[in-house]
Design a protein around this motif. Structure first.
Motif, PDB file in Angstrom:
ATOM      1  N   ILE A   1       6.842 -16.464  12.895  1.00 26.40           N
ATOM      2  CA  ILE A   1       5.446 -15.876  12.726  1.00 26.40           C
ATOM      3  C   ILE A   1       5.202 -14.901  11.964  1.00 26.40           C
ATOM      4  O   ILE A   1       6.374 -14.081  11.214  1.00 26.40           O
ATOM      5  N   PRO A   2       3.876 -13.959  11.630  1.00 29.57           N
ATOM      6  CA  PRO A   2       4.203 -13.848  10.847  1.00 29.57           C
ATOM      7  C   PRO A   2       3.797 -11.797  11.074  1.00 29.57           C
ATOM      8  O   PRO A   2       4.496 -12.018  12.189  1.00 29.57           O
ATOM      9  N   PHE A   3       4.786 -11.426  10.065  1.00 27.08           N
ATOM     10  CA  PHE A   3       5.314  -9.889  10.156  1.00 27.08           C
ATOM     11  C   PHE A   3       4.959  -9.019   8.940  1.00 27.08           C
ATOM     12  O   PHE A   3       4.397  -9.151   8.091  1.00 27.08           O
ATOM     13  N   VAL A   4       4.782  -8.004   9.155  1.00 24.81           N
ATOM     14  CA  VAL A   4       4.032  -6.672   8.504  1.00 24.81           C
ATOM     15  C   VAL A   4       5.485  -5.965   8.357  1.00 24.81           C
ATOM     16  O   VAL A   4       5.949  -5.451   9.153  1.00 24.81           O
ATOM     17  N   GLN A   5       5.262  -5.079   7.386  1.00 21.60           N
ATOM     18  CA  GLN A   5       6.781  -4.176   7.082  1.00 21.60           C
ATOM     19  C   GLN A   5       5.828  -2.342   7.257  1.00 21.60           C
ATOM     20  O   GLN A   5       4.959  -2.292   6.499  1.00 21.60           O
ATOM     21  N   VAL A   6       6.601  -1.632   7.811  1.00 23.48           N
ATOM     22  CA  VAL A   6       6.035  -0.172   8.536  1.00 23.48           C
ATOM     23  C   VAL A   6       7.332   0.924   7.654  1.00 23.48           C
ATOM     24  O   VAL A   6       7.929   0.707   8.340  1.00 23.48           O
TER      25      VAL A   6
ATOM     26  N   TYR B   1       1.111  -0.810   0.221  1.00 26.49           N
ATOM     27  CA  TYR B   1      -0.055  -0.376  -0.024  1.00 26.49           C
ATOM     28  C   TYR B   1       1.155   1.237  -0.402  1.00 26.49           C
ATOM     29  O   TYR B   1       1.814   1.367   0.534  1.00 26.49           O
ATOM     30  N   ILE B   2       0.581   2.104  -0.885  1.00 28.14           N
ATOM     31  CA  ILE B   2       1.192   3.356  -0.895  1.00 28.14           C
ATOM     32  C   ILE B   2       0.877   4.215  -1.024  1.00 28.14           C
ATOM     33  O   ILE B   2      -0.069   4.791  -1.886  1.00 28.14           O
ATOM     34  N   GLU B   3       0.246   5.446  -0.031  1.00 23.65           N
ATOM     35  CA  GLU B   3       0.024   6.198   0.154  1.00 23.65           C
ATOM     36  C   GLU B   3      -0.181   7.551   1.432  1.00 23.65           C
ATOM     37  O   GLU B   3       0.813   6.871   1.965  1.00 23.65           O
TER      38      GLU B   3
ATOM     39  N   ALA C   1       2.333  -7.737   4.630  1.00 21.19           N
ATOM     40  CA  ALA C   1       1.825  -6.399   3.459  1.00 21.19           C
ATOM     41  C   ALA C   1       3.115  -5.501   4.216  1.00 21.19           C
ATOM     42  O   ALA C   1       3.523  -5.571   4.905  1.00 21.19           O
ATOM     43  N   VAL C   2       2.563  -4.596   3.603  1.00 19.52           N
ATOM     44  CA  VAL C   2       3.591  -3.384   3.235  1.00 19.52           C
ATOM     45  C   VAL C   2       2.937  -2.082   3.479  1.00 19.52           C
ATOM     46  O   VAL C   2       2.172  -2.349   2.245  1.00 19.52           O
TER      47      VAL C   2
END
Length: 359
Positions: free
Chosen positions: A123-128, A16-18, A163-164
């Protein structure tokens, strides 16, 4: 939120880019149900800027989370930090039904991603990502890892995020040096894959440096599109993905020889110029195109030569331990045109000496 997709079958994920998308991350995490609760891994600098804000956003969405800060800088990107963070997660009772949020730049993303790959066997991870370099490069593609004394990223895993989330507004708090480091990786994409994008970077340089919102979104989106295409075609760097290492062979060696005082992106800028000069020496690249690469990197205010004070013999020792070396042979990614590269181990020590000494 604008969305791109990294196509990896059942391990595909969105980018997601915003501007401002950080404020909407809680709603999306609730929809996606990635973890029961979240461990936010972030360095102390980013924690001060965005840690409490992210905790509040998640709390307002009814999501439980806890901050796990660590000392900022490349020197923290090691197995000792991974062990310390894993122990803190265990002490806080995090289990395999929970998830990690990597909040920060490339060091944080690499470190937190590797921690996620190993903790409870994954374990799952997301990138911010909060730096330009992380937004256009390291947060996408699933490369995680830490450094050893012998070199960068020698221990790691391919482990894809769920997700990113790329909020371009966070770039407004980025120090200029970090912005330039990210722009080095941006230029890389133009050289290796897209001549039109390279021209875009020439034409819109002033607006890019001024962080014009629309131009920055277009720029980051194109970088992520290219990265996603390459990763989808070659997730584990068996062939095509190696082109993403343009500038990184000598760049990593220069970075290591500086004891990581030179930030990654600026070391890559030096490495890209060096790689282009090697290609010129090998007569694979024209003088005109080598000059365009040199001029663009220089015009953005990045270094183009290896700092004089760095030990050349140490740089060459780092080259021998590069991850791309096979049986002692160092492989280089060299441009043969803007928008095209090739991989070769046919680079002599004398050629390397020549580019290391150029002023």
């Amino acid at each position: 939120m604008a969305e791109l997709q990294v196509g990896l079958g059942d391990r595909s994920y969105p980018i997601y880019i915003e501007p401002g998308c950080l404020s909407r991350i809680g709603d999306d995490l609730n929809r996606r149900k990635i973890g029961n609760r979240y461990a936010i891994i972030s360095d102390l600098n980013v924690t001060k800027l965005y840690g409490d804000k992210l905790l509040e956003i998640l709390s307002n969405a009814g999501i439980k989370a806890k901050l796990f800060p660590f000392p900022a800088g490349e020197k923290s990107k090691n197995l000792f930090t991974v062990e310390a963070l894993a122990s803190r997660l265990a002490q806080a009772g995090y289990d395999r039904h929970d998830a990690i949020i990597a909040l920060g730049g490339g060091v944080t993303g690499d470190l937190a991603g590797f921690l996620a790959s190993a903790y409870m066997r994954g374990i799952p991870f997301v990138q911010v990502p909060t730096t330009l370099l992380a937004q256009v490069d390291s947060s996408v593609g699933g490369k995680t890892g830490v450094d050893l004394a012998e070199g960068k990223n020698l221990v790691g895993a391919f482990y894809q995020p769920e997700a990113v989330y790329i909020d371009t507004l966070v770039l407004n708090t980025l120090p200029k040096e970090e912005l330039l480091g990210g722009l080095a990786e941006v230029i890389k994409y133009g050289v290796i894959r897209d001549a039109d994008f390279f021209t875009f970077l020439e034409e819109y340089r002033r607006k890019i440096l001024a962080l014009d919102s629309d131009i920055i979104v277009k720029m980051i989106s194109r970088c992520c599109e290219i990265k996603a295409e390459v990763v989808a075609a070659d997730e584990r760097e068996g062939g095509l993905r190696k082109i993403l290492n343009y500038g990184h062979t000598i760049g990593h060696a220069v970075e290591g020889a500086s004891r990581y005082e030179l930030i990654h992106g600026l070391a890559v800028a030096i490495g890209m110029v060096a790689a282009s000069r090697l290609s010129l020496i090998k007569k694979s690249l024209t003088e005109k195109e080598e000059e365009r690469i040199y001029s663009l990197i220089s015009a953005y205010g990045m270094p183009v030569n290896v700092p004089r004070h760095l030990d050349r013999s140490l740089i060459k020792r780092y080259l021998k331990t590069d991850k791309k070396a096979v049986a002692g042979n160092v492989f280089y990614i060299l441009p043969d045109a803007i928008g095209s590269t090739y991989i070769t181990d046919q680079v002599t020590s004398e050629m390397v000496d020549t580019v290391l000494e150029q002023k």
